[in-house]
Design an enzyme around this catalytic site. Structure first.
Site, PDB file in Angstrom:
ATOM      1  N   LYS A 122      -0.941  -4.338  -3.284  1.00 12.61           N
ATOM      2  CA  LYS A 122      -2.236  -3.783  -2.847  1.00 12.61           C
ATOM      3  C   LYS A 122      -2.334  -2.353  -3.369  1.00 12.61           C
ATOM      4  CE  LYS A 122      -5.920  -3.103  -0.106  1.00 12.61           C
ATOM      5  NZ  LYS A 122      -6.225  -1.690  -0.306  1.00 12.61           N
TER       6      LYS A 122
ATOM      7  N   SER B  64       0.812  -1.209   0.000  1.00 15.15           N
ATOM      8  CA  SER B  64       0.000   0.000   0.000  1.00 15.15           C
ATOM      9  C   SER B  64       0.853   1.271   0.000  1.00 15.15           C
ATOM     10  CB  SER B  64      -0.949  -0.048   1.208  1.00 15.15           C
ATOM     11  OG  SER B  64      -2.082   0.739   0.990  1.00 15.15           O
TER      12      SER B  64
ATOM     13  N   ASP C 120      10.297   5.750 -10.051  1.00 20.09           N
ATOM     14  CA  ASP C 120       9.895   6.520 -11.233  1.00 20.09           C
ATOM     15  C   ASP C 120      10.678   7.826 -11.375  1.00 20.09           C
ATOM     16  OD1 ASP C 120       8.091   4.577 -11.925  1.00 20.09           O
ATOM     17  OD2 ASP C 120       6.375   5.564 -10.976  1.00 20.09           O
TER      18      ASP C 120
END
Length: 710
Positions: A511, A486, A497
Site C-alpha cells: 500500500k 503503509s 535503503d
C-alpha cells in the site's frame, strides 16, 4: 494513513464545480427516464435525483483534476467502468443472461459520455434489471425448497462450477434455472455434510432466501447511485471511493474511533463478508478467534438469535457488528483454514470496545538464544501500529504518547540490559502516522531523507530526519509479513535503503498511495492524490518491500495484499535522493540464506506453514465440486486427513500428543503467532534472531581476519 498536502482545496473546489452543475441538471431531466412505457417494473421508483446528478458531475471533475494518474475519461475508461459495474452486480455470472449482456454491450463505450453529461439513467437501468433478475432467482430457489430438501438426488453424478469469474453467461433463463438448481443443491449438501438435518437445512435456507427477497424491497436510489459511481471511481484505483452520506458518516466514525466495534477491516467477497485484517490490540485480534480471510456468515447481539447475513451488503453487516462499548456480539464464521468447500462454521463471542492507544503501544521483550556455543540476549520491540496522541500533543502535554518516544525509551532500557542486538517486529502492523514513520527512521540513521511523496502534478515532497546522529547504532533486524503495510513499509524500506537493518520475513502489503477525503454536495469522495517512494526512488506501491531473506507466507499473497486488488496502481520508480553506499550485508547474504535454509528446512513451524499454504493453494485451484454425496464426503475426508497429517506432524515434532481427529479450536492462536508465550517459542522471531547473530559472527570473523598481524 491520511496525508493532507499543504495545498488542500476542498471547499473552494466544491463551490466552483457546483455553479455550473445546477444549470446542467434541468437539461438532463428529460434523458433521466429511458425506460419505455411498456416496460414498467416494480423497480421503476429507483430514479436518480438532483443531488446525485450534481454529485456525479463533481466526482467527474475531481477525478479529472486531482487523481494521481489523471487518466482521461474516454472510451477505454468507459469499457473499464462497464466491466467493473457488471462485476459488482453479478460477480458469479448467476443473474444476467447472455441476452442481457448483449443489450448492455451496445453502451460499453458510452459511459464516459453519460457521466460527463450527468446522465445516470443507463446505470440505474442496468441496476433495475439486476434487481429483477435477482428477484426471479430467489423466487426460483424458494420454489425448489418448497418441494423439500429431500427431493434432491445426491446419488447421481453432477458437478457445479464454483469459480464462475470467467464462466460463459447463461444463454437464457432456462439455463439459469439449471445453474440455480445446482446452487441450491450444493448449499443443501454443504449443510448436510456439516451435520445439519433436513428440517434445519430447509428452515435455514428458506429463511435466508426470504430475507434476501425482502431486503430487495428496501433498495433505495442511494444504493444504486453508490454502486454505479463506485464502479466509475474504482476503475481508477481500489482506494478511490465514493462515500454516500451514511457511509461518509461511518468513515468519520472509523477515523475518530468514537464508536466501538470489534477492530476488523472487512470487505465484500461475492455473497460473503471477508475479514481483510485485524486492528492491532483490537477486540478481534486479542480474542485470537478470527483471522484474515475468514468469512462472516452470521451476526447476533449477545444472546439473541443469529442473523444470517449471506447476501447482505457490506455496510449493513458492519452496522450489525457495531455497538456500544462493553456489549457482546456473536459472529458465525467460516475459517479461512477450512477447505474451499468446507462450510463448517464456528461461533465466536467478542466484547466490543474502543482500541486504546496504550494497548497499541510498542512493547519490549528479551529473546534468549544459544548460538554457536554461546548465550546471547537480543532485544525485541514489537510495534503494532504507528501511533501519535495528537490531542495530548496539541494540548501541550509533555508526556504525550508516540511510537518514536516509546521506542526510544525501550531502546534505552534494552541497551542498559546489554543486549547483543535488536529485532523490530512489524508483523501485522497496518500503518498509521506518516510523521511517526519518519521520526522512528531517524532513531536509526545519522540524518537524511526518509520518504518521498509525489503528487499528481509530479511535484516531489521530501520528508527527512533533520536531527544529526543516530540514537541506536547497534545490530538491527526488522521482521515484516504480508500484513505489514503503509507506514510499516516506509520504515522497513528506509532501513533497507540505508543498509541499516536486515529485512526478514514476508513480502509486505504494497500500500503505497495517499488518499484524501473531498466533501461533495451529497456524500464524500475519497481519492488517491499521491504516491510514496523510498529514498532509493522505488515505490512501495503494489510490490511492497521485498525482504533480504524470505520466510514462508502464512497467507496466500494472491488473496491478500495490494496486488490482489483490482486496478491497483503499478510499481514504478523515480530519481533517488539517497546515494548508494556500500551495503554491509551484501557480502554475507548468500551465506546467511544458506544457513537459514539449512536451519529451517526441517524446523516444524516452517515446514507446517509451507505445507499448509501449499495445500490451501492446491485446493483453491479446484473450480468444480461434485454434487454426489458419496464423492463429496470422500473428497472432504481426504482433505481433512491431509490437514490432520500436517497438524500431527507439527505436534509430534514438538513432543505433543497427536490428535485422533481434526479439532476446530475456536480460541487457538495460529501457529507462530501466539505473542503471549516466550519469544523463543515464536519460530519466526527466533529465526530472525539467529540470522542477526549469524551476521554478527560472520562480520566479526572478517574483521578479525582483516586486522594487521605482527
Amino acid at each position: 494513513m491520511r496525508y493532507y498536502p499543504a495545498s488542500r482545496r476542498p471547499s473552494r473546489l466544491k463551490a466552483s464545480l457546483t455553479v455550473g452543475i445546477l444549470a446542467l441538471f434541468f437539461g438532463l431531466q428529460a434523458s433521466s427516464a429511458l425506460a419505455k412505457a411498456g416496460n414498467v417494473t416494480s423497480w421503476d421508483y429507483l430514479q436518480p435525483d438532483r443531488d446525485q446528478v450534481i454529485a456525479s458531475l463533481n466526482v467527474v471533475e475531481l477525478l479529472k483534476r486531482h487523481h494521481y494518474n489523471k487518466p482521461p475519461l474516454n472510451d477505454a475508461r468507459s469499457a473499464k467502468i462497464f466491466d467493473s459495474y457488471i462485476e459488482m452486480l453479478d460477480p458469479s455470472r448467476s443473474y444476467f443472461t447472455a441476452g442481457d449482456l448483449a443489450k448492455f454491450e451496445a453502451s460499453r463505450h458510452d459511459f464516459d459520455n453519460y457521466l460527463k453529461n450527468g446522465n445516470l439513467e443507463p446505470g440505474f437501468a442496468i441496476y433495475r434489471l439486476h434487481l429483477e433478475r435477482l428477484q426471479g432467482r430467489l423466487q426460483y430457489a424458494l420454489g425448489l425448497l418448497e418441494k423439500g430438501v429431500d427431493h434432491f438426488n445426491f446419488t447421481i453424478d453432477e458437478e457445479l462450477l464454483v469459480d464462475r469469474k470467467n464462466a460463459a453467461w447463461a444463454k437464457d433463463l432456462a439455463e439459469l434455472d439449471d445453474l440455480w438448481r445446482k446452487r441450491v443443491k450444493d448449499e443443501v449438501l454443504r449443510l448436510k455434510i456439516a451435520g445439519k438435518d433436513s428440517k434445519d437445512i430447509q428452515e435455514l435456507l428458506t429463511k435466508r432466501y426470504k430475507n434476501q427477497l425482502s431486503r430487495l424491497d428496501q433498495t433505495r436510489s442511494e444504493d444504486v447511485f453508490q454502486t454505479y459511481i463506485n464502479a466509475f471511481a474504482q476503475s481508477y484505483d481500489p482506494h478511490t471511493q465514493y462515500l454516500s452520506p451514511d457511509n461518509a458518516e461511518n468513515f468519520d466514525i472509523n477515523m475518530s474511533l468514537s464508536l466501538e466495534g470489534i477492530g476488523a477491516v472487512l470487505q465484500s467477497d461475492n455473497e460473503h463478508v471477508k475479514v481483510v485484517r485485524l486492528v492491532p490490540a483490537g477486540p478481534a485480534e486479542k480474542s485470537k478467534q478470527i483471522a484474515p480471510a475468514d468469512r462472516i456468515i452470521g451476526v447476533a447481539q449477545s444472546d439473541e438469535e443469529m442473523v444470517d447475513v449471506i447476501g447482505w451488503r457490506l455496510d449493513e453487516v458492519v452496522k450489525l457488528i457495531r455497538g456500544p462499548k462493553g456489549s457482546v456480539v456473536r459472529l458465525e464464521v467460516i475459517p479461512a483454514s477450512n477447505a474451499p468447500n468446507d462450510q463448517t462454521s464456528k461461533v465466536v463471542a467478542i466484547t466490543r470496545e474502543a482500541v486504546k492507544l496504550e494497548e497499541q503501544a510498542a512493547k519490549k521483550s528479551i529473546l534468549n538464544l544459544q548460538h554457536e556455543g554461546r548465550d546471547y540476549k537480543l532485544g525485541v520491540i514489537e510495534i503494532p501500529a504507528f501511533y501519535l496522541d495528537f490531542k495530548a500533543l496539541r494540548s501541550g502535554d509533555k508526556n504525550y504518547k508516540s511510537t518514536t518516544r516509546d521506542v526510544k525509551k525501550l531502546l534505552t532500557e534494552l541497551q542498559q540490559e546489554k543486549v547483543d542486538g535488536v529485532v523490530i517486529d512489524l508483523r501485522n502492523n497496518g500503518g498509521g502516522s506518516l510523521q511517526e514513520a519518519t521520526e522512528l527512521t531517524g532513531l536509526f540513521i545519522e540524518q537524511g531523507p526518509t520518504v518521498l511523496v509525489r503528487n499528481s502534478d509530479g511535484r516531489v515532497d521530501i520528508l527527512a530526519d533533520e536531527q544529526p546522529g543516530a540514537f541506536y547504532k547497534g545490530p538491527l533486524a526488522v521482521l515484516v509479513n504480508r500484513l505489514s503495510a503503509s507506514a510499516s513499509e516506509i520504515f522497513a524500506g528506509a532501513m533497507q535503503d540505508y543498509h541499516r537493518a536486515l529485512i526478514l520475513g514476508g513480502q509486505t502489503f504494497g500500500k503505497g498511495t495517499v488518499q484524501t477525503v473531498q466533501p461533495l454536495n451529497h456524500g464524500e469522495l475519497k481519492l488517491t492524490l499521491a504516491k510514496f517512494y523510498r529514498v532509493s526512488g522505488q515505490s512501495t506501491q503494489h510490490q511492497g518491500v521485498i525482504p533480504d531473506i524470505s520466510y514462508p507466507a502464512e497467507v496466500d499473497t494472491s488473496e491478500i495484499g495490494e496486488s490482489a486488488l483490482p486496478e491497483a496502481l503499478p510499481w514504478d520508480s523515480i530519481r533517488a535522493v539517497h546515494s548508494e553506499e556500500m551495503n554491509p550485508f551484501t557480502p554475507f547474504l548468500a551465506e546467511l540464506k544458506a544457513r537459514h535454509e539449512t536451519r529451517t528446512g526441517e524446523n516444524p513451524d516452517f515446514v507446517f506453514t509451507r505445507n499448509r499454504l501449499a495445500l490451501a493453494q492446491e485446493l483453491s485451484h479446484e473450480t468444480t465440486v461434485s454434487l454426489n454425496e458419496e464423492k463429496r464426503r470422500a473428497q472432504q475426508e481426504s482433505i481433512e486427513k491431509r490437514q490432520l497429517m500436517l497438524e500431527n506432524a507439527l505436534r509430534e515434532a514438538k513432543g505433543e500428543e497427536p490428535l485422533a481427529k481434526l479439532e476446530r479450536q475456536d480460541e487457538a492462536a495460529p501457529h507462530g503467532e501466539d505473542k503471549k508465550g516466550k519469544p523463543e517459542d515464536d519460530a519466526y522471531l527466533a529465526e530472525s534472531g539467529r540470522i542477526l547473530l549469524d551476521w554478527l559472527g560472520l562480520n566479526e570473523a572478517v574483521a578479525k581476519n582483516s586486522l594487521p598481524k605482527d
